[in-house]
Motif scaffolding. Sequence first.
Motif, PDB file in Angstrom:
ATOM      1  N   VAL A 184      -8.496  -9.074   4.321  1.00 11.72           N
ATOM      2  CA  VAL A 184      -8.215  -7.785   3.676  1.00 11.72           C
ATOM      3  C   VAL A 184      -7.942  -6.707   4.722  1.00 11.72           C
ATOM      4  O   VAL A 184      -6.969  -5.936   4.606  1.00 11.72           O
ATOM      5  N   ALA A 185      -8.772  -6.643   5.769  1.00 13.31           N
ATOM      6  CA  ALA A 185      -8.625  -5.601   6.785  1.00 13.31           C
ATOM      7  C   ALA A 185      -7.298  -5.705   7.521  1.00 13.31           C
ATOM      8  O   ALA A 185      -6.583  -4.700   7.701  1.00 13.31           O
ATOM      9  N   THR A 186      -6.938  -6.904   7.953  1.00  8.93           N
ATOM     10  CA  THR A 186      -5.668  -7.066   8.671  1.00  8.93           C
ATOM     11  C   THR A 186      -4.482  -6.858   7.737  1.00  8.93           C
ATOM     12  O   THR A 186      -3.435  -6.373   8.160  1.00  8.93           O
ATOM     13  N   GLY A 187      -4.642  -7.223   6.465  1.00  8.93           N
ATOM     14  CA  GLY A 187      -3.581  -6.984   5.501  1.00  8.93           C
ATOM     15  C   GLY A 187      -3.295  -5.502   5.340  1.00  8.93           C
ATOM     16  O   GLY A 187      -2.134  -5.073   5.335  1.00  8.93           O
ATOM     17  N   LEU A 188      -4.345  -4.687   5.239  1.00  6.41           N
ATOM     18  CA  LEU A 188      -4.177  -3.238   5.130  1.00  6.41           C
ATOM     19  C   LEU A 188      -3.539  -2.667   6.405  1.00  6.41           C
ATOM     20  O   LEU A 188      -2.715  -1.746   6.331  1.00  6.41           O
ATOM     21  N   ASP A 189      -3.912  -3.222   7.562  1.00  9.60           N
ATOM     22  CA  ASP A 189      -3.330  -2.749   8.812  1.00  9.60           C
ATOM     23  C   ASP A 189      -1.843  -3.075   8.873  1.00  9.60           C
ATOM     24  O   ASP A 189      -1.038  -2.260   9.349  1.00  9.60           O
ATOM     25  N   TYR A 190      -1.452  -4.247   8.398  1.00 13.47           N
ATOM     26  CA  TYR A 190      -0.035  -4.610   8.376  1.00 13.47           C
ATOM     27  C   TYR A 190       0.740  -3.693   7.428  1.00 13.47           C
ATOM     28  O   TYR A 190       1.893  -3.327   7.703  1.00 13.47           O
ATOM     29  N   VAL A 191       0.122  -3.317   6.304  1.00 17.56           N
ATOM     30  CA  VAL A 191       0.773  -2.391   5.377  1.00 17.56           C
ATOM     31  C   VAL A 191       1.012  -1.050   6.064  1.00 17.56           C
ATOM     32  O   VAL A 191       2.092  -0.450   5.957  1.00 17.56           O
ATOM     33  N   ARG A 192       0.001  -0.571   6.800  1.00 15.24           N
ATOM     34  CA  ARG A 192       0.142   0.686   7.540  1.00 15.24           C
ATOM     35  C   ARG A 192       1.287   0.593   8.549  1.00 15.24           C
ATOM     36  O   ARG A 192       2.123   1.497   8.654  1.00 15.24           O
ATOM     37  N   GLN A 193       1.345  -0.535   9.297  1.00 17.06           N
ATOM     38  CA  GLN A 193       2.410  -0.705  10.278  1.00 17.06           C
ATOM     39  C   GLN A 193       3.780  -0.738   9.610  1.00 17.06           C
ATOM     40  O   GLN A 193       4.758  -0.176  10.139  1.00 17.06           O
ATOM     41  N   ALA A 194       3.860  -1.381   8.458  1.00 16.49           N
ATOM     42  CA  ALA A 194       5.134  -1.477   7.754  1.00 16.49           C
ATOM     43  C   ALA A 194       5.608  -0.109   7.286  1.00 16.49           C
ATOM     44  O   ALA A 194       6.799   0.225   7.396  1.00 16.49           O
ATOM     45  N   VAL A 195       4.696   0.706   6.768  1.00 11.90           N
ATOM     46  CA  VAL A 195       5.060   2.044   6.305  1.00 11.90           C
ATOM     47  C   VAL A 195       5.544   2.897   7.477  1.00 11.90           C
ATOM     48  O   VAL A 195       6.572   3.599   7.386  1.00 11.90           O
ATOM     49  N   VAL A 196       4.817   2.858   8.602  1.00 11.25           N
ATOM     50  CA  VAL A 196       5.208   3.624   9.785  1.00 11.25           C
ATOM     51  C   VAL A 196       6.568   3.159  10.300  1.00 11.25           C
ATOM     52  O   VAL A 196       7.437   3.973  10.647  1.00 11.25           O
ATOM     53  N   ARG A 198       8.984   1.628   8.657  1.00  9.55           N
ATOM     54  CA  ARG A 198      10.063   1.980   7.725  1.00  9.55           C
ATOM     55  C   ARG A 198      10.395   3.464   7.803  1.00  9.55           C
ATOM     56  O   ARG A 198      11.561   3.842   7.795  1.00  9.55           O
ATOM     57  N   ARG A 199       9.376   4.315   7.902  1.00 12.95           N
ATOM     58  CA  ARG A 199       9.625   5.748   8.019  1.00 12.95           C
ATOM     59  C   ARG A 199      10.404   6.065   9.289  1.00 12.95           C
ATOM     60  O   ARG A 199      11.338   6.882   9.277  1.00 12.95           O
ATOM     61  N   ALA A 200      10.023   5.416  10.396  1.00 11.23           N
ATOM     62  CA  ALA A 200      10.727   5.633  11.659  1.00 11.23           C
ATOM     63  C   ALA A 200      12.173   5.159  11.559  1.00 11.23           C
ATOM     64  O   ALA A 200      13.099   5.814  12.058  1.00 11.23           O
TER      65      ALA A 200
END
Length: 216
Positions: A184-196, A198-200
């Motif tokens: 769960v923790a690494t999954g949430l971290d990957y989601v954060r990385q994906a959002v950052v 994509r925004r960039a």
Amino acid sequence: MSGIPASAAGGPRPAPAARQAGLWNIANVLTMLRLVLVPAFVVLLMHDDGTDRAWRAFAWAAFAVAMITDVFDGHLARAYNLVTDFGKIADPIADKAIMGAALICLSVLGDLPWWVTGVILFRELGITLMRFWVIKHGVIPASRGGKIKTLAQGTAVGMYVLVLTGPLATLRWWVMAVAVLLTVATGLDYVRQAVVLRRAGLARERAGSAARDTVR
């Protein structure tokens, strides 16, 4: 022009073209072996409704070999330039197939709660789809936490495949709990990385579009 080749005249020689790795290389063979081990593992684990200790020990051996080859095929492919299109597609499929098969079979046998299987499979499938979602903006690299998660999952599932009792049965529950938390923790971290990421990527696209409009 002198008619003398540049190499003979002491000029710079053209760089040789990079050799494309063939399909039948050691990295791909290990990936294929892992794919073949999936149905073999299922048959061994489900034999006699999973009650035979010997067959489950064989199933554990098949699972262990699959997890070990998962480590070596990627390393060999990168170290010896054996990366192929087949490997890029088949390697993650083999990874998800052996882990998914183990989780589902253990839940069918009643050894592992279905919610654990659901959480892990949902995370793995979701992250895979998310990587495709942001792939035009960049690649999300495998993190150290993700690698620890994979190790924890493999260890926990392997302990559940074996018929354990007493303190070892209690220990495997805690190992699986750690694996779920890391999942769960690494999954949430990957989601954060994906959002950052994509925004960039979208910001770069907007900046490029604005620059083109200014030139016009």
